[in-house]
Write a protein that holds these residues in place. Sequence first.
Motif, PDB file in Angstrom:
ATOM      1  N   ALA A  80       0.930  -1.076  -0.128  1.00 31.15           N
ATOM      2  CA  ALA A  80      -0.025  -0.120  -0.216  1.00 31.15           C
ATOM      3  C   ALA A  80       0.803   1.424  -0.019  1.00 31.15           C
ATOM      4  O   ALA A  80       1.984   1.403   0.521  1.00 31.15           O
ATOM      5  CB  ALA A  80      -0.874  -0.035   1.331  1.00 31.15           C
ATOM      6  N   PRO A  81       0.437   2.442  -0.554  1.00 29.92           N
ATOM      7  CA  PRO A  81       1.394   3.548  -0.823  1.00 29.92           C
ATOM      8  C   PRO A  81       1.748   4.370   0.466  1.00 29.92           C
ATOM      9  O   PRO A  81       2.671   4.946   0.613  1.00 29.92           O
ATOM     10  CB  PRO A  81       0.663   4.487  -1.715  1.00 29.92           C
ATOM     11  N   THR A  82       0.525   4.411   1.501  1.00 35.82           N
ATOM     12  CA  THR A  82       0.774   5.145   2.770  1.00 35.82           C
ATOM     13  C   THR A  82       0.709   4.313   4.038  1.00 35.82           C
ATOM     14  O   THR A  82       0.022   3.182   4.067  1.00 35.82           O
ATOM     15  CB  THR A  82      -0.351   6.249   2.678  1.00 35.82           C
ATOM     16  N   ARG A  83       1.158   4.613   4.918  1.00 35.14           N
ATOM     17  CA  ARG A  83       0.911   4.012   6.528  1.00 35.14           C
ATOM     18  C   ARG A  83      -0.575   3.832   6.942  1.00 35.14           C
ATOM     19  O   ARG A  83      -0.889   2.632   7.383  1.00 35.14           O
ATOM     20  CB  ARG A  83       1.601   5.011   7.550  1.00 35.14           C
ATOM     21  N   GLU A  84      -1.471   5.066   6.558  1.00 33.96           N
ATOM     22  CA  GLU A  84      -2.676   4.874   6.997  1.00 33.96           C
ATOM     23  C   GLU A  84      -3.651   3.566   5.992  1.00 33.96           C
ATOM     24  O   GLU A  84      -4.408   3.114   6.820  1.00 33.96           O
ATOM     25  CB  GLU A  84      -3.644   6.408   6.774  1.00 33.96           C
ATOM     26  N   LEU A  85      -3.149   3.678   5.036  1.00 35.59           N
ATOM     27  CA  LEU A  85      -3.920   2.795   4.087  1.00 35.59           C
ATOM     28  C   LEU A  85      -3.345   1.180   4.458  1.00 35.59           C
ATOM     29  O   LEU A  85      -4.146   0.442   4.698  1.00 35.59           O
ATOM     30  CB  LEU A  85      -3.699   3.082   2.685  1.00 35.59           C
ATOM     31  N   ALA A  86      -1.970   1.219   4.711  1.00 32.39           N
ATOM     32  CA  ALA A  86      -1.594   0.001   5.039  1.00 32.39           C
ATOM     33  C   ALA A  86      -2.383  -0.371   6.369  1.00 32.39           C
ATOM     34  O   ALA A  86      -2.566  -1.638   6.572  1.00 32.39           O
ATOM     35  CB  ALA A  86      -0.108  -0.019   5.114  1.00 32.39           C
ATOM     36  N   GLN A  91      -5.980  -4.047   9.486  1.00 30.48           N
ATOM     37  CA  GLN A  91      -6.865  -4.382  10.352  1.00 30.48           C
ATOM     38  C   GLN A  91      -8.303  -5.030   9.532  1.00 30.48           C
ATOM     39  O   GLN A  91      -8.753  -5.899  10.255  1.00 30.48           O
ATOM     40  CB  GLN A  91      -7.469  -2.897  10.839  1.00 30.48           C
ATOM     41  N   THR A  92      -8.569  -4.827   8.393  1.00 30.63           N
ATOM     42  CA  THR A  92      -9.536  -5.304   7.893  1.00 30.63           C
ATOM     43  C   THR A  92      -9.317  -6.898   7.530  1.00 30.63           C
ATOM     44  O   THR A  92     -10.177  -7.574   7.901  1.00 30.63           O
ATOM     45  CB  THR A  92      -9.665  -4.764   6.165  1.00 30.63           C
ATOM     46  N   ILE A  93      -8.195  -7.154   7.022  1.00 30.84           N
ATOM     47  CA  ILE A  93      -7.551  -8.708   7.097  1.00 30.84           C
ATOM     48  C   ILE A  93      -7.739  -9.342   8.508  1.00 30.84           C
ATOM     49  O   ILE A  93      -8.225 -10.498   8.521  1.00 30.84           O
ATOM     50  CB  ILE A  93      -6.149  -8.736   6.354  1.00 30.84           C
ATOM     51  N   THR A  94      -7.178  -8.576   9.346  1.00 27.17           N
ATOM     52  CA  THR A  94      -7.120  -9.271  10.805  1.00 27.17           C
ATOM     53  C   THR A  94      -8.598  -9.589  11.102  1.00 27.17           C
ATOM     54  O   THR A  94      -9.094 -10.804  11.714  1.00 27.17           O
ATOM     55  CB  THR A  94      -6.622  -8.221  11.841  1.00 27.17           C
ATOM     56  N   ASN A  95      -9.503  -8.402  11.100  1.00 30.04           N
ATOM     57  CA  ASN A  95     -10.957  -8.779  11.204  1.00 30.04           C
ATOM     58  C   ASN A  95     -11.573  -9.871  10.559  1.00 30.04           C
ATOM     59  O   ASN A  95     -12.641 -10.717  11.275  1.00 30.04           O
ATOM     60  CB  ASN A  95     -11.866  -7.453  11.263  1.00 30.04           C
ATOM     61  N   LEU A  96     -11.376  -9.879   9.265  1.00 26.66           N
ATOM     62  CA  LEU A  96     -12.134 -10.771   8.649  1.00 26.66           C
ATOM     63  C   LEU A  96     -11.514 -12.280   8.493  1.00 26.66           C
ATOM     64  O   LEU A  96     -12.071 -13.339   8.345  1.00 26.66           O
ATOM     65  CB  LEU A  96     -12.085 -10.566   6.901  1.00 26.66           C
ATOM     66  N   GLY A  97      -9.973 -12.378   9.066  1.00 24.66           N
ATOM     67  CA  GLY A  97      -9.558 -13.723   9.155  1.00 24.66           C
ATOM     68  C   GLY A  97      -9.225 -14.102  10.664  1.00 24.66           C
ATOM     69  O   GLY A  97      -8.370 -15.124  10.993  1.00 24.66           O
ATOM     70  N   LYS A  98     -10.221 -13.348  11.637  1.00 22.73           N
ATOM     71  CA  LYS A  98     -10.130 -13.635  12.855  1.00 22.73           C
ATOM     72  C   LYS A  98     -10.252 -14.971  13.483  1.00 22.73           C
ATOM     73  O   LYS A  98      -9.573 -15.587  14.258  1.00 22.73           O
ATOM     74  CB  LYS A  98     -10.843 -12.713  13.710  1.00 22.73           C
ATOM     75  N   SER A  99     -11.398 -15.793  12.856  1.00 22.75           N
ATOM     76  CA  SER A  99     -11.705 -17.038  13.048  1.00 22.75           C
ATOM     77  C   SER A  99     -10.772 -18.098  12.153  1.00 22.75           C
ATOM     78  O   SER A  99     -10.954 -19.305  12.541  1.00 22.75           O
ATOM     79  CB  SER A  99     -13.075 -17.244  13.182  1.00 22.75           C
ATOM     80  N   SER A 100     -10.175 -17.757  11.293  1.00 23.90           N
ATOM     81  CA  SER A 100      -9.446 -18.492  10.217  1.00 23.90           C
ATOM     82  C   SER A 100      -7.882 -18.581  10.464  1.00 23.90           C
ATOM     83  O   SER A 100      -7.348 -19.574  10.019  1.00 23.90           O
ATOM     84  CB  SER A 100      -9.683 -18.021   8.924  1.00 23.90           C
ATOM     85  N   GLY A 101      -7.256 -18.162  11.470  1.00 24.99           N
ATOM     86  CA  GLY A 101      -5.874 -18.476  11.875  1.00 24.99           C
ATOM     87  C   GLY A 101      -5.212 -17.382  11.035  1.00 24.99           C
ATOM     88  O   GLY A 101      -3.863 -17.483  10.760  1.00 24.99           O
ATOM     89  N   ALA A 102      -5.612 -16.322  10.509  1.00 23.91           N
ATOM     90  CA  ALA A 102      -4.765 -15.487   9.610  1.00 23.91           C
ATOM     91  C   ALA A 102      -3.965 -14.573  10.724  1.00 23.91           C
ATOM     92  O   ALA A 102      -4.523 -13.958  11.568  1.00 23.91           O
ATOM     93  CB  ALA A 102      -5.930 -14.264   9.096  1.00 23.91           C
TER      94      ALA A 102
END
Length: 414
Positions: A80-86, A91-102
């Motif tokens: 990602a180009p910026t800190r905020e976007l990264a 955070q989105t990946i963490t939330n969507l993968g919370k129960s999957s072992g991400a």
Amino acid sequence: MKQTNTTFNNYNLTKNILKDIAAMGFKTPTSIQAKCIPPALDGKDIIGLAQTGTGKTAAFALPIIQKVAHNMDMAALVLAPTRELAQQIAQTITNLGKSSGARVALLVGGTSIKEDSKALGSWPNILVATPGRLIDHIFSRTVDLSKIEILTIDEADHMHDMGFLPQIQQIIDVLPKKRQTMMFTATMSKKIEHFVRRSMHRPKRIEIGRVTPATRAEQKLFRVNEDEKLLLLMDLLSQKSQRILIFARTKRKVDQLARRISALNKNVARLHGDYEQSQREMAMEGFRNGKYNILVATDIAARGIDVANIEHVINYDFPSSAEDYIHRIGRTARATSSGLATSFVTRSDLSCLKHLEKMISSKLKLIHVGSENSKPYANKNRKNQNKNKHYNQKNKNHAKGKSQYNPRRRENKK
């Protein structure tokens, strides 16, 4: 975000992923998600074109989680180009993968090497990074990218604008040749497309609608002189209390505007590249939770802002490119919300405005300050401005009196 008639159950996603999707409040996939998730799950390379606020992050996050969450090794890389976007992506990946072992690690500038070492030592299977910081780790040999199976590049157009393409090429050169590559962007020049296609295998191009500013955003463009901007801004801010995002061209201008706005007893935060990571996070969190209802930012710092219910975006300085205008407008009217986008256009901005109109194939109405259509803002400001001009001229004339310092005067000499 345009919703579809399908559901996430149509994509053969695991029960754990579906559980986390429901927990985040996602009910039906957006258009970009519906078109990207199936081929991404099949391992296809993808070029996805969709404007800001259409759900691009989940479009690549869900296939990544499905395919690598069970891995022990770091198997997916998101740039990602910026800190905020990264941070937002992580955070989105963490939330969507919370129960999957991400297990997500984040590498961005502004954090200590100690924090990076801790993140990399936590056995992540998904890495989210900004190009510059990742290059530092590649040169230091503190990161292992030899097991990467999926590469995703987000906001490739902004990567190009910020001069990151050479760094991205360096990163691509150390990745396994056999991998899946996904690239997402709001706009795409021939140069960017040529660059990304060199490292992709028969990519599937997915374009959602014409590249235009958010259709739900009401756009108001005011033709002003440079010295009329501040008074017009103050009048806009006095109308009613809203969550407002203001864009300025330089760091200095951001600081100046924030000071003037705070003098009106407004809760204002600022965001630009000179701030430490902790300061940026505090500003963003305060804007997100309502502590600050106004955020003044530069373009680079504001990329990746994902704040719900931004009612008003103000382009204090008109963007120098059509792409930046589209990104800025996309910060309001997100999801199913509506919003207002106000832009100040000076004489020097007219060529940029013309290019924007050509790009979106639409003529934007330009309201001249002082006209009937600019009420209640412009006429009031014109009156105040005349008073200020008179006051400033009076002070200037007073300054020319005998009290002014004159190096030739004997009493001024040491």
